[in-house]
Design an enzyme around this catalytic site. Structure first.
Site, short mmCIF file in Angstrom:
data_model
loop_
_atom_site.label_atom_id
_atom_site.label_comp_id
_atom_site.label_asym_id
_atom_site.label_seq_id
_atom_site.Cartn_x
_atom_site.Cartn_y
_atom_site.Cartn_z
N LYS A 10 0.86 -1.19 0.00
CA LYS A 10 0.00 0.00 0.00
C LYS A 10 0.89 1.24 0.00
CE LYS A 10 0.96 1.30 4.38
NZ LYS A 10 1.56 2.61 4.76
N ASP A 134 -2.04 -1.61 10.14
CA ASP A 134 -2.36 -1.58 8.71
C ASP A 134 -3.12 -2.81 8.24
OD1 ASP A 134 -1.18 0.89 8.26
OD2 ASP A 134 0.76 0.05 7.70
#
Length: 282
Positions: A10, A134
Site C-alpha cells: 500500500k 495496517d
C-alpha cells in the site's frame, strides 16, 4: 487443495497525525491505496503449521506476522489447525509499504477459506488489528480514508490506474523510531482534507493533489535519513506529477502521467521499482 494469494503493498497519499493517545499510539488521518507490487503466498493443508520464506524454512516460534496470524486464528476459535505456508517476498521491509501487514492479511483470508471457518471480513479485521494497525486496510484493499490508528476505514472510489516509481533507501526505517523523532521534535500537526485529495487523484489533477497532501512523518524521517529528501528532489527533477514518502518511510514514491514517463524515471534512479495503483478492493 492449494491456495495462492497476492499480498499487495500500500501507499499513503497522505498521513496526518492528529494527536497522541493514552496507550502510546498516535491518532492518524490517512488516505491509503493498494498497489500492484505484492508478495506471493501459497497455502496447503497440513497437520502442523510451517512457514517457508524465499525457500528458507523458519522455526515455528518465529515472530513473522504470517505465523502470528495463523496462531491468532487458532487461539481465537480454540483450534489447533495446521497449514504448509510458503512466502515469496517482493515488498521491501521497513519501507512504509505495509508488506508485513499485507502478508498477515492474506494469511487470515487464506486460512479462513482453507480451514472453512466462514468468518466475515469484519471479524478478520478485528483479529488483524491486534497484529498490526495496517492489517484492517490490507484486508479490505482498494482506496480508503483510514483514521484512528488505521482501523476506522471509509472506502472510497479508486482513481484510474496511476503509474508509480518507488525507491526504498538505506535499508528502511524503524516505525517506532520515526514516531519518536516526530514527538521529540515538536513538529506541527497538519490537517488534510482527504476527501478532496481523493477527488483530485480521481480527476488526475496531480498538482492539486500534491498541494492537498502532506505526510507529517516526512520531515523527521528526512532528519533520520537525508537520502529520503534527496530522492524527493530527484523525482521532482525527473518530472514526477506527485512525490511523497509513504507511511513512516523510508520508501519514496512518485506518480507520473504516463507509463512511458514512469519507465524513464525508473531507468534513471538506481534501485527503483516500477508499479501501479490498483482500483479494486477484495
Amino acid at each position: 487443495m492449494k491456495l495462492t494469494l497476492h499480498a499487495r503493498a500500500k501507499i499513503n497519499w497522505s498521513l496526518s497525525i492528529c494527536g497522541e493517545r493514552p496507550d502510546g499510539y498516535h491518532s492518524l488521518d490517512m488516505l491509503m491505496q493498494s498497489i500492484e507490487l505484492c508478495d506471493v503466498l501459497s497455502f496447503e493443508p497440513a497437520r502442523f503449521l510451517s512457514l517457508t520464506v524465499d525457500g528458507k524454512k523458519l522455526p515455528i516460534g518465529n515472530r513473522n506476522l504470517v505465523i502470528r496470524a495463523a496462531n491468532a486464528l487458532n487461539e481465537t476459535l480454540g483450534l489447533h489447525n495446521g497449514a504448509r505456508i510458503s512466502l515469496k517476498k517482493n515488498i521491501p521491509t521497513r519501507a512504509g509499504l505495509g508488506g508485513g501487514s499485507a502478508d498477515c492479511a492474506m494469511t487470515l483470508i487464506a486460512l479462513n477459506r482453507l480451514w472453512n471457518l466462514r468468518l466475515p471480513l469484519r471479524t478478520l479485521q478485528q483479529i488483524g488489528l491486534k497484529l498490526g494497525a495496517d492489517v484492517p486496510f490490507c484486508l479490505q484493499q482498494g482506496m480508503a480514508r483510514a483514521e484512528g490508528v488505521g482501523e476506522i476505514l471509509t472506502p472510497l472510489e479508486s482513481p484510474p490506474m496511476i503509474p508509480l516509481v518507488m525507491v526504498t533507501p538505506g535499508g528502511g526505517l524503524s516505525t517506532p523510531a520515526v514516531f519518536k523523532a516526530w514527538s521529540a521534535g515538536n513538529y506541527p500537526m497538519s490537517r488534510i482534507d482527504n476527501l478532496a485529495l481523493a477527488g483530485a487523484l480521481k480527476a488526475r489533477d496531480f498538482a492539486r493533489a500534491q498541494a492537498l497532501s502532506c505526510n507529517d512523518l516526512e520531515t523527521p524521517a528526512i532528519a533520520l535519513m537525508p537520502e529520503i529528501g534527496a530522492l524527493i528532489d530527484r523525482f521532482r527533477s525527473l518530472g514526477a506529477a506527485f512525490v511523497r514518502m509513504t507511511g513512516s518511510g523510508s520508501t519514496v514514491f512518485a506518480a507520473f502521467e504516463s507509463e512511458e514517463a514512469a519507465r524513464r524515471a525508473a531507468d534513471a534512479v538506481p534501485g527503483a521499482i516500477l508499479t501501479r495503483t490498483t482500483a479494486d478492493p477484495l
